[in-house]
Design a protein around this motif. Sequence first.
Motif, PDB file in Angstrom:
ATOM      1  N   ARG B  84       7.643  18.059   8.858  1.00  0.00           N
ATOM      2  CA  ARG B  84       7.122  16.944   9.646  1.00  0.00           C
ATOM      3  C   ARG B  84       5.662  16.670   9.271  1.00  0.00           C
ATOM      4  O   ARG B  84       5.242  15.539   9.135  1.00  0.00           O
ATOM      5  N   GLY B  85       4.898  17.750   9.081  1.00  0.00           N
ATOM      6  CA  GLY B  85       3.497  17.611   8.677  1.00  0.00           C
ATOM      7  C   GLY B  85       3.395  16.886   7.347  1.00  0.00           C
ATOM      8  O   GLY B  85       2.577  15.976   7.183  1.00  0.00           O
ATOM      9  N   ARG B  86       4.282  17.275   6.414  1.00  0.00           N
ATOM     10  CA  ARG B  86       4.277  16.637   5.089  1.00  0.00           C
ATOM     11  C   ARG B  86       4.621  15.157   5.197  1.00  0.00           C
ATOM     12  O   ARG B  86       4.019  14.311   4.582  1.00  0.00           O
ATOM     13  N   GLU B  87       5.632  14.872   6.050  1.00  0.00           N
ATOM     14  CA  GLU B  87       6.063  13.477   6.200  1.00  0.00           C
ATOM     15  C   GLU B  87       4.944  12.620   6.763  1.00  0.00           C
ATOM     16  O   GLU B  87       4.722  11.509   6.317  1.00  0.00           O
ATOM     17  N   LEU B  88       4.230  13.178   7.759  1.00  0.00           N
ATOM     18  CA  LEU B  88       3.125  12.414   8.343  1.00  0.00           C
ATOM     19  C   LEU B  88       2.063  12.131   7.290  1.00  0.00           C
ATOM     20  O   LEU B  88       1.525  11.048   7.212  1.00  0.00           O
ATOM     21  N   LEU B  89       1.802  13.143   6.450  1.00  0.00           N
ATOM     22  CA  LEU B  89       0.804  12.952   5.395  1.00  0.00           C
ATOM     23  C   LEU B  89       1.279  11.888   4.409  1.00  0.00           C
ATOM     24  O   LEU B  89       0.541  10.999   4.016  1.00  0.00           O
ATOM     25  N   ASP B  90       2.571  11.995   4.050  1.00  0.00           N
ATOM     26  CA  ASP B  90       3.125  11.028   3.098  1.00  0.00           C
ATOM     27  C   ASP B  90       3.046   9.607   3.644  1.00  0.00           C
ATOM     28  O   ASP B  90       2.834   8.647   2.928  1.00  0.00           O
ATOM     29  N   ASP B  91       3.257   9.477   4.965  1.00  0.00           N
ATOM     30  CA  ASP B  91       3.301   8.144   5.556  1.00  0.00           C
ATOM     31  C   ASP B  91       1.931   7.605   5.940  1.00  0.00           C
ATOM     32  O   ASP B  91       1.836   6.604   6.636  1.00  0.00           O
ATOM     33  N   GLY B  92       0.888   8.269   5.518  1.00  0.00           N
ATOM     34  CA  GLY B  92      -0.442   7.722   5.744  1.00  0.00           C
ATOM     35  C   GLY B  92      -1.206   8.393   6.873  1.00  0.00           C
ATOM     36  O   GLY B  92      -2.234   7.913   7.298  1.00  0.00           O
ATOM     37  N   ALA B  93      -0.695   9.527   7.346  1.00  0.00           N
ATOM     38  CA  ALA B  93      -1.388  10.333   8.351  1.00  0.00           C
ATOM     39  C   ALA B  93      -1.992   9.508   9.479  1.00  0.00           C
ATOM     40  O   ALA B  93      -3.177   9.323   9.583  1.00  0.00           O
ATOM     41  N   ILE B  94      -1.136   8.996  10.326  1.00  0.00           N
ATOM     42  CA  ILE B  94      -1.613   8.227  11.468  1.00  0.00           C
ATOM     43  C   ILE B  94      -2.472   9.111  12.361  1.00  0.00           C
ATOM     44  O   ILE B  94      -3.534   8.720  12.819  1.00  0.00           O
ATOM     45  N   LEU B  95      -1.987  10.345  12.613  1.00  0.00           N
ATOM     46  CA  LEU B  95      -2.737  11.229  13.486  1.00  0.00           C
ATOM     47  C   LEU B  95      -3.630  12.119  12.624  1.00  0.00           C
ATOM     48  O   LEU B  95      -3.158  13.001  11.945  1.00  0.00           O
ATOM     49  N   ASP B  96      -4.904  11.854  12.660  1.00  0.00           N
ATOM     50  CA  ASP B  96      -5.825  12.607  11.835  1.00  0.00           C
ATOM     51  C   ASP B  96      -6.566  13.596  12.724  1.00  0.00           C
ATOM     52  O   ASP B  96      -7.344  13.220  13.591  1.00  0.00           O
ATOM     53  N   ALA B 124      12.462   2.570  14.046  1.00  0.00           N
ATOM     54  CA  ALA B 124      12.176   3.609  13.032  1.00  0.00           C
ATOM     55  C   ALA B 124      10.884   4.333  13.367  1.00  0.00           C
ATOM     56  O   ALA B 124      10.805   5.568  13.316  1.00  0.00           O
ATOM     57  N   ILE B 125       9.869   3.582  13.745  1.00  0.00           N
ATOM     58  CA  ILE B 125       8.580   4.193  14.077  1.00  0.00           C
ATOM     59  C   ILE B 125       8.697   5.044  15.339  1.00  0.00           C
ATOM     60  O   ILE B 125       8.156   6.140  15.415  1.00  0.00           O
ATOM     61  N   GLY B 148      15.024   4.460   1.713  1.00  0.00           N
ATOM     62  CA  GLY B 148      14.757   3.119   2.234  1.00  0.00           C
ATOM     63  C   GLY B 148      13.916   3.185   3.498  1.00  0.00           C
ATOM     64  O   GLY B 148      12.968   2.414   3.680  1.00  0.00           O
ATOM     65  N   LEU B 149      14.256   4.150   4.353  1.00  0.00           N
ATOM     66  CA  LEU B 149      13.519   4.295   5.612  1.00  0.00           C
ATOM     67  C   LEU B 149      12.063   4.685   5.354  1.00  0.00           C
ATOM     68  O   LEU B 149      11.148   4.138   5.963  1.00  0.00           O
ATOM     69  N   ARG B 150      11.887   5.606   4.407  1.00  0.00           N
ATOM     70  CA  ARG B 150      10.519   6.069   4.108  1.00  0.00           C
ATOM     71  C   ARG B 150       9.660   4.913   3.574  1.00  0.00           C
ATOM     72  O   ARG B 150       8.504   4.764   3.943  1.00  0.00           O
ATOM     73  N   VAL B 151      10.277   4.121   2.683  1.00  0.00           N
ATOM     74  CA  VAL B 151       9.541   2.985   2.121  1.00  0.00           C
ATOM     75  C   VAL B 151       9.187   2.005   3.246  1.00  0.00           C
ATOM     76  O   VAL B 151       8.046   1.546   3.364  1.00  0.00           O
ATOM     77  N   MET B 152      10.173   1.753   4.102  1.00  0.00           N
ATOM     78  CA  MET B 152       9.952   0.810   5.195  1.00  0.00           C
ATOM     79  C   MET B 152       8.835   1.318   6.123  1.00  0.00           C
ATOM     80  O   MET B 152       7.932   0.564   6.496  1.00  0.00           O
ATOM     81  N   LEU B 153       8.887   2.625   6.443  1.00  0.00           N
ATOM     82  CA  LEU B 153       7.859   3.199   7.319  1.00  0.00           C
ATOM     83  C   LEU B 153       6.471   3.096   6.691  1.00  0.00           C
ATOM     84  O   LEU B 153       5.503   2.730   7.353  1.00  0.00           O
ATOM     85  N   HIS B 154       6.431   3.431   5.391  1.00  0.00           N
ATOM     86  CA  HIS B 154       5.152   3.423   4.691  1.00  0.00           C
ATOM     87  C   HIS B 154       4.528   2.021   4.733  1.00  0.00           C
ATOM     88  O   HIS B 154       3.356   1.860   5.078  1.00  0.00           O
ATOM     89  N   ARG B 155       5.348   1.025   4.412  1.00  0.00           N
ATOM     90  CA  ARG B 155       4.843  -0.364   4.380  1.00  0.00           C
ATOM     91  C   ARG B 155       4.439  -0.828   5.782  1.00  0.00           C
ATOM     92  O   ARG B 155       3.413  -1.467   5.963  1.00  0.00           O
ATOM     93  N   THR B 156       5.290  -0.490   6.761  1.00  0.00           N
ATOM     94  CA  THR B 156       5.007  -0.945   8.126  1.00  0.00           C
ATOM     95  C   THR B 156       3.695  -0.342   8.617  1.00  0.00           C
ATOM     96  O   THR B 156       2.855  -1.028   9.193  1.00  0.00           O
ATOM     97  N   ILE B 157       3.530   0.968   8.366  1.00  0.00           N
ATOM     98  CA  ILE B 157       2.315   1.643   8.845  1.00  0.00           C
ATOM     99  C   ILE B 157       1.084   1.094   8.135  1.00  0.00           C
ATOM    100  O   ILE B 157       0.040   0.898   8.763  1.00  0.00           O
TER     101      ILE B 157
END
Lengths: 231, 164
Positions: B84-96, B124-125, B148-157
Amino acid sequence: MSSISTSELTDRLVDDLEPVKPIPTALKLWAAWLVSAALVLLLSSLKSKIRPDLAAVAAEPGFLIQSAAIIAACASIAAMAVGLCIPGSRNSLSLWTVIVGIGAWIAAAGYEVFSHLQNGASILAGYRPIYMCSTAVLIYSIIPAAVFLFIVRLSSPLQSKRAAFLALFASGLVGTAALQISCANDNILHLLLSHWLPAVALGVLGLFLGQFLFDWDTKVNRLKERLSIKK
Amino acid sequence: MERAQKGDRGAYSELLTSLTPVIRGFVRKRIADESSVDDICQDVLLSIHLARRTYLPSKPFKPWLFTITRRRVIDHQRRRFKRRGRELLDDGAILDLEHAPNQIASMADFIKATEKLPEKKREAIRLVHIEGKSTREAAELLGMNETGLRVMLHRTIKGIKEQL
Protein backbone atom coordinates in the motif's frame (compact mmCIF):
# COMPACT_ATOMS: atom_id res chain seq x y z
CA MET A 1 -6.55 -14.17 -5.48
CA SER A 2 -5.49 -17.82 -5.53
CA SER A 3 -5.81 -19.81 -8.72
CA ILE A 4 -7.43 -22.85 -7.07
CA SER A 5 -10.16 -23.46 -4.53
CA THR A 6 -9.36 -24.40 -0.94
CA SER A 7 -10.79 -27.90 -1.36
CA GLU A 8 -8.62 -28.45 -4.45
CA LEU A 9 -5.61 -27.23 -2.49
CA THR A 10 -6.45 -29.67 0.30
CA ASP A 11 -6.53 -32.51 -2.23
CA ARG A 12 -3.13 -31.52 -3.64
CA LEU A 13 -1.63 -31.27 -0.16
CA VAL A 14 -2.99 -34.72 0.69
CA ASP A 15 -1.47 -36.13 -2.54
CA ASP A 16 1.86 -34.54 -1.62
CA LEU A 17 1.88 -36.07 1.88
CA GLU A 18 4.97 -38.07 2.80
CA PRO A 19 5.64 -39.58 6.21
CA VAL A 20 7.79 -37.31 8.39
CA LYS A 21 9.56 -37.86 11.66
CA PRO A 22 8.63 -35.24 14.27
CA ILE A 23 11.62 -33.19 15.32
CA PRO A 24 12.83 -33.34 18.93
CA THR A 25 11.11 -31.12 21.48
CA ALA A 26 12.20 -27.51 21.92
CA LEU A 27 13.73 -28.46 25.27
CA LYS A 28 15.87 -31.20 23.69
CA LEU A 29 17.03 -28.91 20.87
CA TRP A 30 17.88 -26.20 23.37
CA ALA A 31 19.76 -28.70 25.56
CA ALA A 32 21.69 -29.98 22.51
CA TRP A 33 22.76 -26.45 21.67
CA LEU A 34 23.74 -25.74 25.30
CA VAL A 35 25.93 -28.85 25.26
CA SER A 36 27.70 -27.60 22.11
CA ALA A 37 28.15 -24.18 23.73
CA ALA A 38 29.47 -25.75 26.96
CA LEU A 39 31.94 -27.84 24.94
CA VAL A 40 33.22 -24.70 23.21
CA LEU A 41 33.64 -23.00 26.59
CA LEU A 42 35.50 -26.02 27.92
CA LEU A 43 37.76 -26.28 24.87
CA SER A 44 38.44 -22.54 24.93
CA SER A 45 39.51 -22.71 28.57
CA LEU A 46 41.79 -25.66 27.80
CA LYS A 47 43.25 -24.23 24.59
CA SER A 48 43.67 -20.54 25.35
CA LYS A 49 45.45 -18.80 28.20
CA ILE A 50 43.34 -18.37 31.31
CA ARG A 51 43.60 -14.86 32.74
CA PRO A 52 46.26 -14.80 35.45
CA ASP A 53 44.07 -12.98 37.94
CA LEU A 54 41.11 -15.34 37.58
CA ALA A 55 41.24 -16.53 41.18
CA ALA A 56 41.24 -12.94 42.44
CA VAL A 57 38.47 -11.61 40.14
CA ALA A 58 36.34 -14.70 40.71
CA ALA A 59 35.89 -13.47 44.28
CA GLU A 60 34.59 -10.08 43.13
CA PRO A 61 30.78 -9.80 43.02
CA GLY A 62 30.93 -7.54 39.94
CA PHE A 63 32.78 -10.17 37.89
CA LEU A 64 30.51 -12.94 39.11
CA ILE A 65 27.36 -10.95 38.31
CA GLN A 66 28.69 -10.10 34.83
CA SER A 67 29.63 -13.72 34.09
CA ALA A 68 26.30 -15.06 35.36
CA ALA A 69 24.45 -12.37 33.40
CA ILE A 70 26.21 -13.28 30.14
CA ILE A 71 25.48 -16.97 30.62
CA ALA A 72 21.83 -16.29 31.58
CA ALA A 73 21.32 -13.95 28.61
CA CYS A 74 23.00 -16.41 26.23
CA ALA A 75 20.91 -19.39 27.40
CA SER A 76 17.66 -17.40 27.37
CA ILE A 77 18.26 -15.89 23.94
CA ALA A 78 18.95 -19.41 22.69
CA ALA A 79 15.68 -20.58 24.28
CA MET A 80 13.83 -17.74 22.55
CA ALA A 81 15.39 -18.65 19.19
CA VAL A 82 14.40 -22.31 19.57
CA GLY A 83 10.92 -21.19 20.65
CA LEU A 84 10.55 -19.23 17.43
CA CYS A 85 11.51 -22.28 15.38
CA ILE A 86 8.83 -24.59 16.78
CA PRO A 87 5.31 -23.13 16.55
CA GLY A 88 3.50 -23.06 19.86
CA SER A 89 6.56 -23.57 22.03
CA ARG A 90 7.41 -19.96 22.75
CA ASN A 91 7.32 -18.84 26.36
CA SER A 92 7.57 -15.42 27.91
CA LEU A 93 9.91 -16.60 30.68
CA SER A 94 12.90 -16.55 28.27
CA LEU A 95 12.25 -12.91 27.41
CA TRP A 96 12.26 -11.94 31.07
CA THR A 97 15.47 -13.88 31.68
CA VAL A 98 17.10 -12.04 28.76
CA ILE A 99 15.95 -8.69 30.14
CA VAL A 100 17.13 -9.57 33.66
CA GLY A 101 20.44 -11.01 32.34
CA ILE A 102 21.34 -8.04 30.14
CA GLY A 103 20.00 -5.65 32.78
CA ALA A 104 22.20 -7.27 35.45
CA TRP A 105 25.25 -7.01 33.18
CA ILE A 106 24.56 -3.32 32.50
CA ALA A 107 24.01 -2.68 36.23
CA ALA A 108 27.30 -4.41 37.16
CA ALA A 109 29.17 -2.57 34.38
CA GLY A 110 27.53 0.71 35.38
CA TYR A 111 28.58 0.19 38.98
CA GLU A 112 32.20 -0.32 37.84
CA VAL A 113 32.12 2.82 35.72
CA PHE A 114 30.65 4.73 38.66
CA SER A 115 33.42 3.46 40.98
CA HIS A 116 36.04 4.42 38.38
CA LEU A 117 34.65 7.91 38.07
CA GLN A 118 34.42 8.31 41.85
CA ASN A 119 38.11 7.44 42.13
CA GLY A 120 38.82 10.15 39.57
CA ALA A 121 39.88 7.69 36.85
CA SER A 122 38.65 7.95 33.26
CA ILE A 123 36.93 4.97 31.66
CA LEU A 124 39.27 5.49 28.71
CA ALA A 125 42.31 4.91 30.93
CA GLY A 126 42.65 1.17 30.48
CA TYR A 127 41.10 1.00 27.03
CA ARG A 128 43.09 -0.45 24.17
CA PRO A 129 41.45 -1.61 20.97
CA ILE A 130 42.38 -5.29 21.00
CA TYR A 131 41.15 -6.90 17.80
CA MET A 132 42.28 -10.33 19.01
CA CYS A 133 39.36 -10.37 21.43
CA SER A 134 36.81 -9.57 18.69
CA THR A 135 38.35 -12.27 16.50
CA ALA A 136 38.30 -14.72 19.42
CA VAL A 137 34.58 -14.05 20.04
CA LEU A 138 33.86 -14.84 16.39
CA ILE A 139 36.03 -17.96 16.38
CA TYR A 140 34.45 -19.34 19.57
CA SER A 141 31.00 -18.74 18.14
CA ILE A 142 31.53 -20.74 14.92
CA ILE A 143 30.53 -24.15 16.32
CA PRO A 144 27.49 -22.95 18.32
CA ALA A 145 26.39 -20.87 15.31
CA ALA A 146 26.68 -23.86 12.97
CA VAL A 147 24.71 -26.06 15.38
CA PHE A 148 22.06 -23.39 15.76
CA LEU A 149 21.68 -22.77 12.04
CA PHE A 150 21.21 -26.51 11.61
CA ILE A 151 18.46 -26.44 14.26
CA VAL A 152 16.77 -23.48 12.53
CA ARG A 153 16.94 -25.28 9.19
CA LEU A 154 15.52 -28.47 10.69
CA SER A 155 12.51 -26.69 12.15
CA SER A 156 9.91 -24.17 10.95
CA PRO A 157 11.11 -20.63 11.52
CA LEU A 158 8.00 -18.65 10.60
CA GLN A 159 9.84 -15.56 11.80
CA SER A 160 13.05 -16.45 10.02
CA LYS A 161 14.92 -13.18 10.46
CA ARG A 162 14.20 -12.91 14.16
CA ALA A 163 15.02 -16.58 14.77
CA ALA A 164 18.37 -16.34 12.94
CA PHE A 165 19.21 -13.06 14.69
CA LEU A 166 18.64 -14.59 18.12
CA ALA A 167 20.42 -17.82 17.16
CA LEU A 168 23.59 -16.04 16.06
CA PHE A 169 23.46 -13.50 18.88
CA ALA A 170 23.30 -16.36 21.41
CA SER A 171 26.21 -18.05 19.60
CA GLY A 172 28.19 -14.82 19.75
CA LEU A 173 27.56 -14.60 23.48
CA VAL A 174 29.25 -18.00 23.88
CA GLY A 175 32.39 -16.27 22.63
CA THR A 176 31.76 -13.36 25.00
CA ALA A 177 31.42 -15.81 27.90
CA ALA A 178 34.63 -17.61 26.87
CA LEU A 179 36.55 -14.32 27.00
CA GLN A 180 35.41 -13.73 30.58
CA ILE A 181 37.93 -16.35 31.66
CA SER A 182 40.69 -15.61 29.17
CA CYS A 183 40.82 -11.82 28.77
CA ALA A 184 42.21 -9.86 31.70
CA ASN A 185 41.14 -6.46 30.39
CA ASP A 186 38.09 -5.40 32.39
CA ASN A 187 37.84 -1.92 30.93
CA ILE A 188 34.18 -1.26 30.21
CA LEU A 189 34.81 0.14 26.73
CA HIS A 190 36.92 -2.88 25.88
CA LEU A 191 34.18 -5.22 27.12
CA LEU A 192 31.53 -3.38 25.12
CA LEU A 193 33.48 -2.95 21.89
CA SER A 194 35.57 -6.11 21.79
CA HIS A 195 33.43 -8.65 23.67
CA TRP A 196 29.79 -7.60 23.18
CA LEU A 197 29.85 -5.80 19.84
CA PRO A 198 31.08 -8.84 17.83
CA ALA A 199 28.22 -10.88 19.35
CA VAL A 200 25.71 -8.20 18.33
CA ALA A 201 27.32 -7.97 14.87
CA LEU A 202 26.93 -11.72 14.50
CA GLY A 203 23.25 -11.31 15.38
CA VAL A 204 22.87 -8.66 12.68
CA LEU A 205 24.49 -11.07 10.21
CA GLY A 206 21.80 -13.53 11.33
CA LEU A 207 19.11 -11.09 10.20
CA PHE A 208 20.43 -11.27 6.65
CA LEU A 209 21.06 -15.00 6.74
CA GLY A 210 17.55 -15.55 8.06
CA GLN A 211 16.14 -13.63 5.14
CA PHE A 212 18.15 -15.54 2.54
CA LEU A 213 18.30 -19.04 3.98
CA PHE A 214 15.08 -19.57 5.87
CA ASP A 215 12.51 -17.13 4.50
CA TRP A 216 9.09 -18.71 5.04
CA ASP A 217 7.42 -16.98 2.10
CA THR A 218 10.07 -18.45 -0.21
CA LYS A 219 9.34 -21.92 1.19
CA VAL A 220 5.60 -21.44 0.67
CA ASN A 221 6.19 -20.23 -2.90
CA ARG A 222 8.41 -23.25 -3.65
CA LEU A 223 5.69 -25.56 -2.34
CA LYS A 224 3.16 -23.75 -4.54
CA GLU A 225 5.40 -24.33 -7.55
CA ARG A 226 5.76 -28.00 -6.66
CA LEU A 227 1.99 -28.34 -6.38
CA SER A 228 1.54 -26.41 -9.66
CA ILE A 229 -0.35 -23.57 -8.02
CA LYS A 230 -0.19 -20.31 -9.89
CA LYS A 231 0.97 -17.44 -7.61
CA MET B 1 -1.89 -34.84 12.86
CA GLU B 2 0.04 -37.66 14.45
CA ARG B 3 -1.41 -40.07 11.89
CA ALA B 4 -0.71 -37.59 9.10
CA GLN B 5 2.93 -37.46 10.18
CA LYS B 6 3.03 -41.22 9.63
CA GLY B 7 1.71 -40.76 6.09
CA ASP B 8 -2.00 -41.52 6.63
CA ARG B 9 -3.62 -39.58 3.77
CA GLY B 10 -7.18 -40.20 4.91
CA ALA B 11 -6.47 -38.74 8.33
CA TYR B 12 -4.65 -35.79 6.76
CA SER B 13 -7.52 -35.04 4.40
CA GLU B 14 -9.97 -35.21 7.31
CA LEU B 15 -7.74 -32.95 9.38
CA LEU B 16 -7.29 -30.27 6.70
CA THR B 17 -10.99 -30.30 5.86
CA SER B 18 -11.98 -29.87 9.49
CA LEU B 19 -9.34 -27.20 10.08
CA THR B 20 -10.35 -25.03 7.13
CA PRO B 21 -13.46 -23.44 8.77
CA VAL B 22 -11.55 -22.97 12.04
CA ILE B 23 -8.72 -21.16 10.26
CA ARG B 24 -11.15 -19.15 8.15
CA GLY B 25 -13.01 -18.02 11.29
CA PHE B 26 -9.76 -17.02 12.97
CA VAL B 27 -8.60 -15.05 9.92
CA ARG B 28 -11.99 -13.41 9.35
CA LYS B 29 -11.91 -11.96 12.87
CA ARG B 30 -8.61 -10.25 12.11
CA ILE B 31 -8.92 -9.27 8.45
CA ALA B 32 -11.61 -6.85 7.35
CA ASP B 33 -11.04 -7.52 3.66
CA GLU B 34 -13.17 -10.55 2.81
CA SER B 35 -11.39 -11.17 -0.51
CA SER B 36 -8.09 -11.86 1.31
CA VAL B 37 -9.54 -14.38 3.78
CA ASP B 38 -9.39 -17.33 1.36
CA ASP B 39 -5.85 -16.44 0.27
CA ILE B 40 -4.63 -16.35 3.86
CA CYS B 41 -6.51 -19.50 4.71
CA GLN B 42 -4.76 -21.30 1.83
CA ASP B 43 -1.45 -19.84 2.89
CA VAL B 44 -1.99 -21.24 6.40
CA LEU B 45 -2.79 -24.69 4.98
CA LEU B 46 0.43 -24.60 2.93
CA SER B 47 2.35 -23.52 6.04
CA ILE B 48 0.83 -26.34 8.08
CA HIS B 49 1.94 -28.77 5.38
CA LEU B 50 5.49 -27.39 5.46
CA ALA B 51 5.67 -27.27 9.25
CA ARG B 52 4.00 -30.61 9.97
CA ARG B 53 7.19 -32.21 11.30
CA THR B 54 7.39 -29.57 14.04
CA TYR B 55 4.10 -30.69 15.57
CA LEU B 56 4.97 -32.72 18.62
CA PRO B 57 2.37 -35.41 19.38
CA SER B 58 3.02 -35.03 23.10
CA LYS B 59 2.01 -31.34 22.99
CA PRO B 60 -1.44 -29.79 22.45
CA PHE B 61 -2.38 -29.13 18.84
CA LYS B 62 -4.16 -25.76 19.18
CA PRO B 63 -1.19 -23.59 20.22
CA TRP B 64 0.79 -25.05 17.31
CA LEU B 65 -2.00 -24.36 14.81
CA PHE B 66 -2.83 -20.87 16.03
CA THR B 67 0.81 -19.80 16.21
CA ILE B 68 1.14 -20.63 12.51
CA THR B 69 -2.18 -18.97 11.65
CA ARG B 70 -1.49 -15.82 13.65
CA ARG B 71 1.97 -15.51 12.12
CA ARG B 72 0.69 -15.82 8.56
CA VAL B 73 -2.02 -13.23 9.23
CA ILE B 74 0.61 -10.81 10.56
CA ASP B 75 2.85 -11.48 7.55
CA HIS B 76 -0.07 -10.82 5.22
CA GLN B 77 -0.88 -7.53 6.95
CA ARG B 78 2.77 -6.49 6.81
CA ARG B 79 3.00 -7.28 3.08
CA ARG B 80 -0.23 -5.41 2.45
CA PHE B 81 1.02 -2.39 4.39
CA LYS B 82 4.27 -2.32 2.38
CA ARG B 83 2.43 -2.74 -0.93
CA ARG B 84 0.00 0.00 0.00
CA GLY B 85 2.89 2.34 0.84
CA ARG B 86 4.44 1.63 -2.56
CA GLU B 87 1.14 2.22 -4.33
CA LEU B 88 0.66 5.56 -2.61
CA LEU B 89 4.16 6.58 -3.65
CA ASP B 90 3.55 5.42 -7.21
CA ASP B 91 0.30 7.37 -7.37
CA GLY B 92 1.91 10.64 -6.38
CA ALA B 93 1.95 10.36 -2.58
CA ILE B 94 -1.15 12.31 -1.66
CA LEU B 95 -0.41 11.84 2.03
CA ASP B 96 3.03 13.22 2.68
CA LEU B 97 4.19 12.43 6.21
CA GLU B 98 6.79 15.17 6.15
CA HIS B 99 4.03 17.71 5.84
CA ALA B 100 1.73 16.16 8.40
CA PRO B 101 0.24 19.45 9.73
CA ASN B 102 -1.13 20.22 6.26
CA GLN B 103 -2.26 16.69 5.72
CA ILE B 104 -5.78 16.92 7.14
CA ALA B 105 -6.59 20.11 5.27
CA SER B 106 -5.13 18.64 2.07
CA MET B 107 -7.13 15.47 2.56
CA ALA B 108 -10.35 17.45 3.08
CA ASP B 109 -9.70 19.50 -0.08
CA PHE B 110 -8.81 16.33 -1.87
CA ILE B 111 -12.08 14.62 -0.91
CA LYS B 112 -14.02 17.75 -1.90
CA ALA B 113 -12.27 17.79 -5.28
CA THR B 114 -13.20 14.15 -5.92
CA GLU B 115 -16.91 15.05 -5.61
CA LYS B 116 -16.78 16.71 -9.01
CA LEU B 117 -15.31 13.64 -10.71
CA PRO B 118 -17.24 11.11 -12.83
CA GLU B 119 -18.61 8.27 -10.73
CA LYS B 120 -16.10 5.61 -11.80
CA LYS B 121 -13.09 7.78 -11.00
CA ARG B 122 -14.61 8.87 -7.70
CA GLU B 123 -15.32 5.27 -6.78
CA ALA B 124 -11.75 4.23 -7.67
CA ILE B 125 -10.30 6.96 -5.47
CA ARG B 126 -12.63 6.11 -2.63
CA LEU B 127 -11.69 2.41 -2.74
CA VAL B 128 -7.92 2.88 -3.01
CA HIS B 129 -7.11 6.13 -1.25
CA ILE B 130 -9.82 6.35 1.36
CA GLU B 131 -10.79 2.76 2.15
CA GLY B 132 -7.24 1.52 1.69
CA LYS B 133 -7.94 -1.34 -0.73
CA SER B 134 -5.14 -2.52 -3.00
CA THR B 135 -5.36 -1.57 -6.68
CA ARG B 136 -5.86 -5.24 -7.48
CA GLU B 137 -8.88 -5.52 -5.19
CA ALA B 138 -10.29 -2.20 -6.37
CA ALA B 139 -9.85 -3.22 -10.02
CA GLU B 140 -11.79 -6.41 -9.37
CA LEU B 141 -14.61 -4.52 -7.66
CA LEU B 142 -14.80 -1.99 -10.48
CA GLY B 143 -14.60 -4.67 -13.16
CA MET B 144 -11.50 -3.29 -14.87
CA ASN B 145 -7.90 -4.38 -15.18
CA GLU B 146 -5.31 -3.34 -12.59
CA THR B 147 -3.03 -1.47 -15.00
CA GLY B 148 -5.95 0.52 -16.39
CA LEU B 149 -7.02 1.44 -12.88
CA ARG B 150 -3.52 2.54 -11.90
CA VAL B 151 -3.23 4.74 -14.98
CA MET B 152 -6.65 6.21 -14.33
CA LEU B 153 -5.80 6.89 -10.66
CA HIS B 154 -2.48 8.45 -11.56
CA ARG B 155 -4.03 10.82 -14.11
CA THR B 156 -6.98 11.69 -11.89
CA ILE B 157 -4.75 12.49 -8.91
CA LYS B 158 -2.43 14.52 -11.09
CA GLY B 159 -5.46 16.50 -12.28
CA ILE B 160 -6.72 17.06 -8.74
CA LYS B 161 -3.27 18.16 -7.56
CA GLU B 162 -3.05 20.71 -10.35
CA GLN B 163 -6.55 21.90 -9.51
CA LEU B 164 -5.67 22.22 -5.81
